[in-house]
Structure formats: structure tokens, C-alpha cells
Design a protein around this motif. Structure first.
Motif, PDB file in Angstrom:
ATOM      1  N   LEU A   1       0.914  -1.397  -0.003  1.00 31.63           N
ATOM      2  CA  LEU A   1      -0.099   0.043  -0.051  1.00 31.63           C
ATOM      3  C   LEU A   1       0.772   1.235   0.079  1.00 31.63           C
ATOM      4  O   LEU A   1       0.523   2.174  -0.819  1.00 31.63           O
ATOM      5  CB  LEU A   1      -0.911   0.010   1.263  1.00 31.63           C
TER       6      LEU A   1
ATOM      7  N   ALA B   1       0.858   4.364  -2.955  1.00 28.04           N
ATOM      8  CA  ALA B   1       0.739   5.586  -2.504  1.00 28.04           C
ATOM      9  C   ALA B   1       1.915   6.585  -2.487  1.00 28.04           C
ATOM     10  O   ALA B   1       1.637   7.722  -3.482  1.00 28.04           O
ATOM     11  CB  ALA B   1       0.519   5.744  -0.898  1.00 28.04           C
TER      12      ALA B   1
ATOM     13  N   PHE C   1      -0.820  -2.289  -8.322  1.00 30.88           N
ATOM     14  CA  PHE C   1      -1.672  -2.553  -7.265  1.00 30.88           C
ATOM     15  C   PHE C   1      -2.445  -3.946  -7.362  1.00 30.88           C
ATOM     16  O   PHE C   1      -2.562  -4.828  -6.421  1.00 30.88           O
ATOM     17  CB  PHE C   1      -3.114  -1.519  -6.996  1.00 30.88           C
TER      18      PHE C   1
END
Length: 241
Positions: free
Chosen positions: A72, A76, A185
Motif C-alpha cells: 500500500l 501511494a 496494485f
């Protein structure tokens, strides 16, 4: 998992310098310095992360919690590598420190994901032949993703025309970044889900050398062992090539 690493790191290597100099106006020397600092940071965080993941106590095992957190974080940080807030674009000094900061965050996040990811591969296959095969596939996936991602990006996102130079247009980088972030992702999510059967509760696992002193002793052993030197030389030649 290797596809995500390849898309993110190879696009960073191939386009970040162009983006911050050609499109955002940062001096080339400042951009080079900002990028270089993250490389030295990597030299510190990689072995530290190896020590941390080896000694993680969790019912989800030693690797998967970090795959989630690091995965994650990687996505980001990668998005904000290309989406630079207006306040930082207004001043080149602020832009320099933004690039330093986001690069350090990006390299830290990829370390948190990639070191446990690599270690998981060696745990999934305990025999020599299996490990060699798996790591070979991993390397092949890296090259394939690099070819289909950053390699083709020149034609897909940065095709020049008679009016403007493509590498000077900010939106081209943002479109590339968002596209690669979405694919990465999905790759990270896939590797987490598909390797769930390899999760082993590590709360009762007995580990050795899990103190700071143990970490320092491990580093000393590596420094005096001749075999890692050959590995370091090999990797250096490959990277420079």
C-alpha cells in the motif's frame, strides 16, 4: 509481485529525472542529487528490513503483514511521485526537497514490500532446483513487465508531435504513473492473495540473533565472508550494465 516492482522502479529510473527537469524545471544537478540520496538510503534500509521481517511475530506469518503495509505504501508514494502538489512546483528549492522526500518514502516502501516478498519466495521452495526455477521466473517477469511497461511507455505516453516535446508535458507522466499504479496494485493484491497458503504463524517461532547486537554480528559475518562479495560484484556489474 515482481511485475509491480519492475513497473514502479524501472519507470522511476527511466522517467523521474526527465519529469522533474524537463517538465517541472528542476536543475539537472539537483535532480541527480535527490535521486542519489535514495540509493544510499537503500543500502541502510534493505538489511534492516531483512532483520525485521525475519523476526516478526504474527499469526499472519513473518512476510505477509509487510507485503500489505509495504504494498500500500509503494502505490501511494508512487502516485505522489508524479502528482506533485502545486505548492512545491512554485519554487525549485521546495521541489528539490519534495523529490528528496518522496524518493526516500518510495524507496523505503519498496524495501518494506520487496525484501519480505523475496524471502517468501525462498521459503515457498526449500530445494535448490525449486528456488532456482522460481527466482528465474521472477527475473523473467521483471524483464517482461519492463518491456511492456516503461519500455512501451515511450510509444504510448511520450510520442512526440510537431508542436511540443512529449517529455515536457506533465500530464503525460501523470497518465503513465496512474496506469502503472493501477496495474501494480492488482499485481501486489494478487501475490498477497495467491500465497496465503504459505502463511505460517510465527508467534511461537524460535529465532536467533533478533537483538541489535545479533544484527551487528550478522553484518560482520557478511563483511568477512568472501562469497557475498562475489554476489555484490555481480549485482554491481548487472546494475551498471
Amino acid at each position: 509481485g515482481e511485475c509491480a516492482n519492475s513497473l514502479i522502479m524501472n519507470s522511476l529510473f527511466g522517467f523521474a529525472m526527465l519529469y522533474y527537469t524537463d517538465a517541472l524545471g528542476l536543475r539537472h544537478s539537483d535532480a541527480g542529487l535527490a535521486m542519489a540520496l535514495a540509493v544510499f538510503w537503500d543500502a541502510i534500509t534493505d538489511p534492516v528490513m531483512g532483520h525485521i521481517t525475519d523476526n516478526t511475530k504474527s499469526r499472519f506469518g513473518r512476510r505477509h503483514p509487510w507485503l500489505v503495509v509495504g504494498g500500500l505504501g509503494v502505490i501511494a508514494a508512487y502516485v505522489f511521485l508524479w502528482y506533485v502538489p502545486a505548492v512545491f512546483r512554485a519554487d525549485t528549492e521546495l521541489l528539490f526537497w519534495y523529490l528528496v522526500g518522496i524518493n526516500l518514502v518510495q524507496r523505503t516502501a519498496i524495501t518494506v514490500f520487496y525484501v519480505p516478498f523475496t524471502a517468501l519466495g525462498f521459503e515457498m521452495c526449500t530445494d535448490y532446483r525449486g528456488r532456482v526455477t522460481l527466482q528465474g521466473i521472477r527475473s523473467a517477469m521483471n524483464m517482461l513487465a519492463n518491456l511492456l511497461g516503461p519500455g512501451l511507455a515511450w510509444a504510448v505516453f511520450f510520442a512526440n508531435n510537431d508542436v511540443v516535446r512529449a517529455t515536457s508535458v506533465e500530464d503525460n507522466y501523470l497518465r503513465m504513473g496512474l496506469s502503472f499504479a493501477a496495474v501494480s496494485f492488482l499485481c501486489i493484491l494478487s501475490v498477497i492473495v495467491l500465497t496465503r497458503k504459505h502463511i505460517k504463524d510465527s508467534r511461537q517461532m524460535v529465532t536467533e540473533g533478533n537483538s541489535i547486537g545479533g544484527f551487528i554480528r550478522d553484518m560482520k559475518e557478511i563483511a568477512v565472508d568472501p562469497y557475498p562479495r562475489y554476489v555484490f560484484i555481480f549485482i554491481t556489474v548487472i546494475t551498471v550494465g
